[in-house]
Design a protein around this motif. Structure first.
Motif, PDB file in Angstrom:
ATOM      1  N   GLU A  89       4.111  -0.767   3.557  1.00 45.46           N
ATOM      2  CA  GLU A  89       3.493   0.456   3.073  1.00 45.46           C
ATOM      3  C   GLU A  89       4.574   1.486   2.798  1.00 45.46           C
ATOM      4  O   GLU A  89       5.633   1.462   3.423  1.00 45.46           O
ATOM      5  CB  GLU A  89       2.461   0.990   4.067  1.00 45.46           C
ATOM      6  CG  GLU A  89       2.983   1.226   5.465  1.00 45.46           C
ATOM      7  CD  GLU A  89       1.881   1.655   6.405  1.00 45.46           C
ATOM      8  OE1 GLU A  89       1.562   2.867   6.436  1.00 45.46           O
ATOM      9  OE2 GLU A  89       1.359   0.794   7.119  1.00 45.46           O
TER      10      GLU A  89
ATOM     11  N   VAL B  53       0.858  -1.188   0.000  1.00 39.43           N
ATOM     12  CA  VAL B  53       0.000   0.000   0.000  1.00 39.43           C
ATOM     13  C   VAL B  53       0.896   1.241   0.000  1.00 39.43           C
ATOM     14  O   VAL B  53       1.722   1.405   0.900  1.00 39.43           O
ATOM     15  CB  VAL B  53      -0.927   0.007   1.244  1.00 39.43           C
ATOM     16  CG1 VAL B  53      -1.717   1.306   1.320  1.00 39.43           C
ATOM     17  CG2 VAL B  53      -1.860  -1.196   1.216  1.00 39.43           C
ATOM     18  N   VAL B  54       0.722   2.105  -1.013  1.00 37.29           N
ATOM     19  CA  VAL B  54       1.553   3.304  -1.117  1.00 37.29           C
ATOM     20  C   VAL B  54       0.668   4.539  -1.275  1.00 37.29           C
ATOM     21  O   VAL B  54      -0.119   4.636  -2.223  1.00 37.29           O
ATOM     22  CB  VAL B  54       2.534   3.209  -2.309  1.00 37.29           C
ATOM     23  CG1 VAL B  54       3.454   4.429  -2.332  1.00 37.29           C
ATOM     24  CG2 VAL B  54       3.338   1.923  -2.259  1.00 37.29           C
TER      25      VAL B  54
ATOM     26  N   VAL C 106      -1.283  -7.083   4.125  1.00 35.09           N
ATOM     27  CA  VAL C 106      -0.483  -5.914   3.736  1.00 35.09           C
ATOM     28  C   VAL C 106       0.950  -6.182   4.196  1.00 35.09           C
ATOM     29  O   VAL C 106       1.228  -6.229   5.384  1.00 35.09           O
ATOM     30  CB  VAL C 106      -1.039  -4.621   4.350  1.00 35.09           C
ATOM     31  CG1 VAL C 106      -0.134  -3.440   4.008  1.00 35.09           C
ATOM     32  CG2 VAL C 106      -2.456  -4.360   3.858  1.00 35.09           C
TER      33      VAL C 106
ATOM     34  N   ARG D 285      -3.576   5.345   4.062  1.00 27.25           N
ATOM     35  CA  ARG D 285      -2.972   4.008   4.134  1.00 27.25           C
ATOM     36  C   ARG D 285      -3.692   3.175   5.187  1.00 27.25           C
ATOM     37  O   ARG D 285      -3.980   1.999   4.961  1.00 27.25           O
ATOM     38  CB  ARG D 285      -1.476   4.104   4.450  1.00 27.25           C
ATOM     39  CG  ARG D 285      -0.632   4.685   3.330  1.00 27.25           C
ATOM     40  CD  ARG D 285       0.860   4.457   3.528  1.00 27.25           C
ATOM     41  NE  ARG D 285       1.383   4.858   4.814  1.00 27.25           N
ATOM     42  CZ  ARG D 285       1.873   6.065   5.093  1.00 27.25           C
ATOM     43  NH1 ARG D 285       1.890   7.003   4.152  1.00 27.25           N
ATOM     44  NH2 ARG D 285       2.363   6.340   6.289  1.00 27.25           N
TER      45      ARG D 285
ATOM     46  N   LYS E  73      -5.583  -0.209   4.469  1.00 25.64           N
ATOM     47  CA  LYS E  73      -5.083  -1.407   5.163  1.00 25.64           C
ATOM     48  C   LYS E  73      -6.208  -2.097   5.928  1.00 25.64           C
ATOM     49  O   LYS E  73      -6.296  -3.324   5.918  1.00 25.64           O
ATOM     50  CB  LYS E  73      -3.937  -1.053   6.116  1.00 25.64           C
ATOM     51  CG  LYS E  73      -2.634  -0.807   5.400  1.00 25.64           C
ATOM     52  CD  LYS E  73      -1.463  -0.399   6.259  1.00 25.64           C
ATOM     53  CE  LYS E  73      -1.665  -0.340   7.726  1.00 25.64           C
ATOM     54  NZ  LYS E  73      -0.517   0.191   8.472  1.00 25.64           N
TER      55      LYS E  73
ATOM     56  N   CYS F  93       5.285   5.810   1.373  1.00 26.53           N
ATOM     57  CA  CYS F  93       4.651   7.127   1.354  1.00 26.53           C
ATOM     58  C   CYS F  93       5.016   7.959   0.121  1.00 26.53           C
ATOM     59  O   CYS F  93       4.620   9.107   0.022  1.00 26.53           O
ATOM     60  CB  CYS F  93       4.976   7.892   2.629  1.00 26.53           C
ATOM     61  SG  CYS F  93       6.721   8.239   2.853  1.00 26.53           S
TER      62      CYS F  93
END
Length: 119
Positions: free
Chosen positions: A30, A5-6, A27, A13, A17, A32
């Motif tokens: 992650e 997840v970005v 997940v 996020r 998630k 950013c």
């Protein structure tokens, strides 16, 4: 299924998630920004990436292109608060398999993953 997840917004996020976890997905990491997305993809080789379009350092379209150069079969779903037609077209042309508009809807997220991953 492992998902990366970005998104540059931590709360986005978290929301995504939560939806993914409730839907039975794992997940694995992650990020950013787009640079982290590419680095994490290469290191972890997740089954699926959710990638925000508007991020610092490297935007989502650039990150998508870099991921697809590394792995032409990468499964990437683009996310954006701006559901503009041009962004959707750019994302699909760059190799995105689907497009989610924020705020996230659990049913739409699940639908996109099933479509992309043939689950």
């Amino acid at each position: 299924m492992n998902v990366l997840v970005v998104d540059d917004a931590a709360f986005m996020r978290e929301i995504l998630k939560d939806i993914l976890s409730e839907s039975g997905f794992h997940v694995v990491a992650e990020g950013c920004n787009g640079v982290e997305a590419v680095t994490l993809y290469k290191r972890l080789k997740p089954d699926l990436v959710t990638l925000d379009i508007t991020m610092p350092e490297m935007d989502g379209i650039e990150a998508l292109a870099a991921i697809r150069r590394h792995d032409p079969h990468a499964n990437v779903i683009m996310c954006s608060a701006m559901g503009q037609k041009r962004l959707v077209i750019d994302a699909i042309q760059a190799g995105a398999r689907d497009f989610l508009v924020k705020p996230f809807n659990k049913n739409r997220v699940e639908e996109a993953i099933k479509k992309v991953m043939c689950v």
